[in-house]
Scaffold this motif. Sequence first.
Motif, mmCIF file in Angstrom:
data_model
loop_
_atom_site.group_PDB
_atom_site.id
_atom_site.type_symbol
_atom_site.label_atom_id
_atom_site.label_comp_id
_atom_site.label_asym_id
_atom_site.label_seq_id
_atom_site.Cartn_x
_atom_site.Cartn_y
_atom_site.Cartn_z
ATOM 1 N N PHE A 142 0.858 -1.185 0.000
ATOM 2 C CA PHE A 142 0.000 0.000 0.000
ATOM 3 C C PHE A 142 0.890 1.230 0.000
ATOM 4 C CE2 PHE A 142 -2.408 3.516 1.793
ATOM 5 C CZ PHE A 142 -3.533 3.473 0.990
ATOM 6 N N GLU B 114 -0.913 -2.139 5.652
ATOM 7 C CA GLU B 114 -2.289 -2.371 5.197
ATOM 8 C C GLU B 114 -2.448 -3.794 4.671
ATOM 9 O OE1 GLU B 114 -4.527 0.280 5.722
ATOM 10 O OE2 GLU B 114 -2.691 0.934 6.689
ATOM 11 N N ILE C 265 6.209 4.968 5.792
ATOM 12 C CA ILE C 265 5.141 5.858 6.243
ATOM 13 C C ILE C 265 4.481 5.294 7.496
ATOM 14 C CG2 ILE C 265 2.829 6.682 5.559
ATOM 15 C CD1 ILE C 265 4.331 6.953 2.688
ATOM 16 N N LYS D 62 2.557 9.661 8.726
ATOM 17 C CA LYS D 62 1.885 9.138 9.924
ATOM 18 C C LYS D 62 2.492 9.631 11.257
ATOM 19 C CE LYS D 62 -0.878 5.569 7.934
ATOM 20 N NZ LYS D 62 -0.565 4.856 6.693
#
Length: 402
Positions: free
Chosen positions: A140, A199, A231, A258
């Motif tokens: 992702f 993810e 991330i 994030k």
Amino acid sequence: MTDITLAPIQPDQPSHLMATYGRQAISFVRGRGAYLYTEDGTEYLDALTGIAVCGLGHAHPVIAEAIAEQATTLVHTSNLFEIPWQTAAAQKLAEVSGMEEIFFSNSGAESNEGAIKIARKFGTQQGVRLPKIIVAEQSFHGRTLATLSATGNKKVQDGFAPLVNDFIRVPFGDVEAIQEAALQHPDIVAILIEPIQGEGGINTAPQGFSYLEEVRNICNQHNWLMMLDEIQTGNGRTGKYFAYQHTNIVPDVLTTAKGLGNGFPVGAVMTQGKAVGLLGPGSHGSTYGGTVLGSRVVYTVIDTIQKENAVENAAVVGRYIVDQLRAKLADKNVQVRGFGMMIGIQLPKDCAELVAIARDQHKLIINVTAGSVVRLLPPINMTQAQADDLLERLVTLINSYL
Ligand SMILES: *Cc1c(COP(=O)(O)O)cnc(C)c1O
């Protein structure tokens, strides 16, 4: 202070929001550390932290004070001017990442867009006309056109053709597939992967982090940029500041977002070595990227992570949670995986309904990803006592479900 009281949302209330999210019928009005509170004061233990965002917990007093003070002083001037807080934030981020150059963006997807542009620039400079980037299955990378094209999930791409089609997909962890791709496509210039797929289901490579070392070797061999999407795994999440620091290699390009702002929207794309200097004046930019306020938040988040030894804490308490889960669920057909405060519990069946059961019956906020993986992303500064609280709620939940 203005005092505006919002009416609670009614179940059938018409909304002007685009229906892009399947929202749970609950809202929180306050948070503190690892806990969230609804209007009536009910307390929830948050093992999701806004999807790996509030690593230092909710309403951290030091971050809150930095935001408040900067908001009443100066928020934004633009990148037409020097921004001392941006320079200082970059200095801090360079220290903890081992990277050389930093560009601040506002989100994860935007950071990856920057990485993809860097890879293309790198290829173009070497006379590669249609540069290609290797990406992994189940990955992702975001929701913009280029990053959804890089993402290894058909649901994310469905209906958005034509995709950016210069991505070559290989199974995550499979280095032979990368070597094969190299033989077939002479115009590959980079590889973009997550050290642990978030993810996709908290997927670690079969060979563990040595996958990253193998990828580094292949990138050196072919003169490709090694680009890591950290991330989700960055900012202490896995028990190292960045997950690649579990190894001895350094990527050429590193993206994060994030946890970088603990809830304030910021992201970064970073370079070192042969990726340095590819984006010069006029080739990239962002109005909001690295505002005075955002930069002060980044600086303060990193400084606080360091002062609280939160990365070391994530390693120790995360290890404890994994060990306890393995011991307490030993008689169940589950697999516990992950590092630090990025933990997945693979259940033998689809378990999306666990989110609601955990919330309503155990006052516990969790997430289920890839259908059958309970995903835990607690604050990286979670205490041992809070971890025990989490374990008790979670083990009861899973035991009654399986
Ligand atoms: C969340 C995430 C993104 C996208 O970040 P946004 O801020 O939502 O654009 C990209 N890559 C990974 C690995 C992520 O976890």
